[in-house]
Structure formats: C-alpha cells, structure tokens
Scaffold this active site. Structure first.
Site, short mmCIF file in Angstrom:
data_model
loop_
_atom_site.label_atom_id
_atom_site.label_comp_id
_atom_site.label_asym_id
_atom_site.label_seq_id
_atom_site.Cartn_x
_atom_site.Cartn_y
_atom_site.Cartn_z
N ASN A 176 1.26 -1.18 0.46
CA ASN A 176 -0.02 -0.02 -0.04
C ASN A 176 1.29 1.30 0.18
O ASN A 176 1.15 1.20 0.80
CB ASN A 176 -1.22 0.19 1.07
CG ASN A 176 -2.10 -1.01 1.15
OD1 ASN A 176 -2.76 -1.45 0.40
ND2 ASN A 176 -1.55 -2.35 2.41
N GLU A 177 0.99 1.70 -1.20
CA GLU A 177 1.85 2.38 -0.54
C GLU A 177 1.41 4.00 -0.72
O GLU A 177 0.55 4.45 -0.96
CB GLU A 177 2.06 2.72 -3.18
CG GLU A 177 2.89 1.93 -3.45
CD GLU A 177 4.42 1.86 -3.23
OE1 GLU A 177 5.00 2.46 -1.84
OE2 GLU A 177 5.30 0.86 -3.41
N PRO A 178 2.34 5.38 -0.62
CA PRO A 178 1.16 6.09 -0.15
C PRO A 178 0.73 6.94 -1.33
O PRO A 178 0.56 6.57 -2.61
CB PRO A 178 2.98 7.83 -0.60
CG PRO A 178 4.18 6.16 -0.59
CD PRO A 178 3.55 5.52 -0.78
N THR A 195 10.26 2.03 -3.84
CA THR A 195 9.81 0.66 -3.51
C THR A 195 10.68 -0.11 -5.08
O THR A 195 11.40 -1.31 -4.78
CB THR A 195 8.55 0.20 -3.81
OG1 THR A 195 7.83 1.23 -2.84
CG2 THR A 195 8.59 -1.02 -3.49
#
Ligand code: F6R
Length: 652
Positions: A176-178, A195
């Site tokens: 769950n990226e920014p 990432t």
C-alpha cells in the site's frame, strides 16, 4: 504480549524492562526498542509462538498475516528454531501473506511464494494447504475477483489473529504505497519508484523490476486483532518517526496503525534514532547530563535556533527545556565555551597526528610521526568514497597506507560492463591467442553466458570472477591515483560475500581469519573501518563485525597496544555532530581530487546495479555529505571549510 525490551530507552538511562511513560506523548503507538534486530525478533517470535500454543490448547486455528522482505527473516528463523528445538508445531496455523509482485511465477527467484517456502514453510510442519499468498499468475481481468476472494477467505477463517508487518522507506505497509486510503481493499497496485529502486538489486536492475504487485489493502490489515510492525536500521529512522509521531496521513500508510487499538512497533535502536526521545531525550524525561549528552543538547540547541554556540544565552537554554542543565553548570557562557572547544579539538588536517606538535588536544597522537595505516574498505570503492580526502592526506603526510578490500563487490557490476571486458579478452585471444587454455575458457564461458543471460538468472562462477576482476582493477587504479604502491592493496575476498546473490552467508571463521591475517601483516598504528552499525543485513555490518572480532582476538599482541581504530561511515549517512571525534577538512581542490579518485570506479557510475532509492551517484552523495558536515561545523560557529570527513574512535 511481547516481553519487555531487553534494552529500552537507554538514552534515558532506564533499566531494561522499565515501562516507557513520558515518551507516549510523542509516539502515538506503543513502541519497543531493542539493541538489535536479533533480540527484537526473538521477542516477536515468542509472542507469535505463545499465540499459536494458546490457540492449540483451545483446539482452534491460529490465523497469521505474514510479510516478506528483509525485516521478518530473523523472526522466521527464530520460529524455525523453536519448531526444531522447543517442539513448536504449526499444524494449527493458517497464514495469509500480504503481497506478491505482479506478474510473477511462484517458482521465480524473486517470488514471495518461494521466499516464504525458503524462509519458513519448508522448515516447519504447517500443512500444505494452510498458507495463502496472492497469486502473481492470475489473468489481468481476474485480479479483482481474486482479490475479493482473498479477503473472503481470510474472513472464512475468522479474520487475522495477528498481522506481521515491515515498513517501506516511503511508509508503505504491504504494498500500500503513499496515497493508499485507509479503507482500501486488496488490489493491484502500481509500485512507487522508491519501492522498485529498493528491490532493483534482487532483479538485476530497475528495468527488470516489476511495476505492479497485488497487495492486501489497508482495511483488511487494520482488521487484524493484533498488529506488530518491524523496522531495523537507520535507513528506516525518518519514516519510523513520521509514522509514530506524525499525523495520520495517506502519505505514510503506516501512520494508519495509530488508529488501531492493539498495534505495536518493534524496532532496533538505529531505526529509533530519529524519535524525539532519542534526539532530544531531555524533552521527554530527566536525563543524566554527562559529557556526551551535554554536547548533544548544546549542538541541538544551536542548530534549532540557527545561532552559533557562542551566542547561546541563558534564556535560550531555559526556553528550550534545558534549565536543569543550566542549573547544574551555572552559566550559558561556560557551557558554550566548553562545548565549542570540544568541537574545535575534533578538527585536524593531520589525521595521522601532527609531528612535533603538542597533541594534548588533538584527536591523534603525534608519535610515531610515521604511522602504518590500514584502511578497511568493505566494497572496493568505500575507501575513496567515504574517506578519500583522509586517505590522500595520510599518504601525502608520509604515512605508510595500506587498504584491505574486504569483499570482491562482484554482484554490483552490470552484465553489459562484464560482457565488454570478457569480449575484449575473447577478441584479443582470437587474434593473438593467450597461452592459458583455462583463461580462454573462463572468458569465453563468461561471455557466452552473459549474451544469453535471462533477467533473473544467477551469475556463473566465471562471470562472478570477471566482475570481481573489474572491481579489483578499479580499486588498484584508485590506489595508484592516491599514490600508494599496489602491493599495499590487499584483496581479502571474504567468503561470506561470494553467494552471487544479494543475500549473503553469515560471517564465518575464514572471514575473520582473512581480516586477522592482514592486520598481522601490516601491524597498523591506525585502522580505519566502515562503522555502519545500523544496517543489520548489509555487507558493511558483516565486514565491521569481522574487524571487531579480529581486533578482539588480536588485542593482546604487542603491536596492537599502539593501534587505534577509527570508524568512518559508509555512503549513506554521517555520524551525528556530537559523536564526531575527528573531522578532517578538505579544500575545494582536495574535494575535486577525491571526486576524480571516485571516478576510477567506472563500473559504479551511470546507472549502477544497487542504486537504492537515492538516485544520486556515489561521488555526489559523498560530496554533499562532506559539504554538509563542514557547513554544520560552520553553523555552530566554527571555521568555514569546503568539506569534511568525520570519524569516531572505537576503544576496544
Ligand atoms: C513485504 C511487504 C513490504 C515490506 C517493506 C519493508 O511483504 O509487504 O511492505 O515489508 O517493503 O521491506 P524490508 O523488510 O525488506 O525493508
């Protein structure tokens, strides 16, 4: 519950096991800080094992949410140990992994299915059908359906009893990226550049690194009954502070854990180093004002107020929570002068000691005037990147300088670079013939392999040899550039490094012996070592452990009585200003010369294999860092230099 940390809040002088109270005002999630990842992982594994056993006794299944990456490896290793030695059974365990790259075949080298089997499942008695990992092979139009079913399956087992998490440098949990919302569900996610950059080493470069992953969403993670997040190493320190002390924001998905009633952060001291209770412990609790703490506080105050140390007033101290320090010392004036002088005495243009000078207040001894210096360089370029200016000065000032290159550094050479060299030899051989059939074979085999190499294939021994040779040549070029004889370059080729993979073997006896041998041979008055205590998985840390062990074993030898050990930091970070014991200034010309020395490492320029999330080249990182150190001294009110290299002494 996890047992109390073995080392907690040492900056506050607390005893192990004492609860943290005042720090709660800054950290919004309970946090346990341990001396190192091993101790911390043991505590986490104990909690997981207790949960598995408790469920077993009740005849229930234990539903675990599991993570991959480097952080949980030590936890899995401890669970395996408990299975083998303490009879911990996984027969009642059902597990769901957080994520998988997409697309990804389960038997690929980088697949999380393979990771989980190698790190845990193959070594314990979890039943075959009891573990679930997002499927990197589902068709694109089936991913949504798969994701929904994945969450339903978790629910069908009654939800997650326990979720283990790592944290990305950008604050991601799972993938769950920014920008991920708190109510996000399991889905296909575009990976953040940082990432992908962090993973690029595993895939042999950014271009081969997947752009997407299937990840459990934030909502299912937060619905776990218990969440434990792990973080090791100082590279995680800024994001740990943001997640624990900042506001809840989708920019740092780990900050969502602040909304969970039963979350815990388990981190090592390096990952904790940016927390308020570590940075400014006097704002959190009563502290013991020893010399180190005073220096830390005064330099902090000077930096925060943007005022040179000698201009700090009583009011400045009182207004910033340091009235007890002032009460103890008396006047700002005395405090300021004392700390200013301490800093002044760290600066020297004579890293090997200044001959015929009074050395009472100098970092190094004047005698012997000509010293033997042994610089340990974990990779073939750390000597010049991290202490190139000092390296050059030591040589110019007449000391006998040796370099111990600890590892071959071969995995960091790009394939096309190696092919270029192998082709050169093959073409030369085709025209003129080389005497040795073995040499011909090595280069022919290496070139043939590299021409056909598939993205994730591991290099053959021949290719690793060629790559190692390239880096060795570059290191020798740097030594010639600095001016030391090539015989003073010692190539240790420590065996722990030679796996051909990012993952290395543990430190072994042969590694320690190699370090001991070179110390015995050189009998140095000074050893310089890369003091990266922070990165528990990094090559630098293993190389340092080998030096520590070698020095401990040799310390009773006569020549060691004269030997001082100085620690420099690797390419990533600098010592804190209050820790620095020797700062070696560089003029603009000296800095430029260092840059040219770094340029000798051509294989590490222009798009290196292990770029990490920092897109600057090594010479840029080194210069910016050395300039920043000089500018910090200047802000504190000391003389203005172009750049500085910094060292801390290890007293063994
Ligand atoms: C892994 C995962 C990621 C990692 C994170 C930290 O399953 O979901 O969130 O936990 O990227 O990775 P390491 O532990 O390698 O620093």
């Amino acid at each position: 519950m996890i047992s109390e940390p073995s080392v907690s809040e040492n900056a506050l002088g607390r005893q192990p096991g004492e609860p943290v109270q005042s720090a709660i005002t800054y950290e919004k999630i309970p946090t346990h800080i341990y001396a190192d990842a091993k101790d911390a992982s043991r505590a986490v594994a104990r909690e997981i094992a207790a949960l598995i056993r408790e469920k077993q006794q009740k005849g229930q299944q234990c539903v675990l949410g599991l993570a991959t990456g480097s952080s949980p490896k030590t936890v899995y290793a401890e669970l395996i140990r408990q299975h083998r030695e303490e009879g911990l059974s996984f027969r009642n365990v059902v597990s769901f992994n957080l994520d998988e790259y997409y697309p990804m075949e389960p038997d690929s080298l980088q697949s999380y299915v393979r990771f989980m089997k190698e790190q845990l499942f193959d070594h314990v008695d979890i039943p075959e059908g009891n573990y679930f990992i997002p499927d990197g092979t589902v068709a694109p139009n089936k991913v949504s359906e798969f994701s929904r079913a994945y969450e339903e399956k978790i629910q069908s087992y009654g939800g997650l009893d326990f979720q283990l998490l790592g944290i990305g440098g950008n604050g991601h949990i799972g993938f769950n990226e920014p920008g991920s919302l708190i109510n996000s569900h399991t889905r296909l996610m575009m990976l953040d550049h940082s990432t992908r950059a962090a993973a690029a080493g595993d895939f042999g470069g950014l271009a081969q690194t997947p752009k997407k992953a299937i990840t459990m969403g934030v909502a299912p993670i937060l619905s776990a009954k218990r969440i434990v997040l792990l973080a090791w190493g100082e590279r995680k320190a800024p994001v740990i502070r943001a997640a624990l002390e900042g506001t809840v924001t989708e920019q740092i998905p780990a900050s969502y854990l602040q909304t969970h009633p039963n979350a815990l952060f388990v981190i090592d001291q390096a990952a904790a180093s940016d927390l308020t209770r570590m940075q400014t412990p006097w704002l959190v609790d009563t502290v013991e004002w020893n010399k180190q703490m005073v220096k830390k506080a005064v330099t902090y105050l000077s930096r925060t107020l943007g005022k040179p140390i000698l201009k700090l007033t009583n009011k400045d101290y009182n207004d910033n929570g340091m009235s007890d320090l002032l009460a103890q010392v008396g006047q700002a004036y005395d405090l300021n002068i004392d700390v200013f002088n301490q800093l002044q005495h760290t600066i020297t243009g004579w890293p090997g000691g200044k001959p015929n000078a009074d050395d009472t207040n100098r970092p190094e001894r004047a005698q012997p005037a000509k010293k033997r210096c042994l610089i340990f360089s974990p990779h073939p370029d750390d000597d010049i990147i991290s202490m190139g200016g000092t390296f050059q000065r030591l040589h110019d000032q007449g000391h006998e300088v040796h370099v111990g290159y600890q590892t071959s550094g071969n995995i960091a050479v790009a394939d096309d670079e190696a092919l270029r060299f192998a082709d050169f030899v093959v073409d030369f051989n085709d025209k003129f013939g080389i005497d040795s059939p073995e040499a011909t074979r090595i280069f022919r085999d290496a070139a043939a392999f590299l021409r056909e190499k598939k993205g994730s294939e591991m290099d053959t021994e021949e290719v690793r040899y060629v790559k190692g040779l390239i880096r060795k040549g570059e290191a020798k070029a740097t030594c010639r550039f600095v001016g030391i004889p090539v015989e003073n370059a010692h190539f240790l080729n420590m065996p722990f490094y030679e796996t051909g993979k990012v993952e290395k073997k543990p430190l072994g006896e042969e590694d320690i012996q190699a370090v001991m041998d070179v110390i015995r041979e050189v009998k140095p008055h000074q050893i310089y070592a890369a003091g990266d205590l922070a990165d528990p998985h990094g090559t630098h840390k293993v190389c340092l452990d080998a030096i520590f062990e070698a020095v401990r074993r040799l310390k009773n030898e006569d020549f060691m009585k004269e030997c001082w050990v100085w620690l420099y930091r690797g390419a990533w970070a600098e010592w804190d200003i209050h820790e620095i014991e020797m700062a070696v200034p560089m003029s603009p010309d000296q800095l430029m010369r260092k840059r040219l020395g770094i340029f000798k490492h051509q294989s590490q320029k222009d798009g290196v294999v292990y770029q990490g999330s920092d897109s600057r080249e090594f010479w840029q990182r080194a210069e910016e860092r050395n300039r920043a150190t000089a500018s910090l001294y200047n802000q504190l009110g000391l003389a203005e230099y172009e750049a500085m290299e910094a060292f801390v002494r290890w007293k063994y």
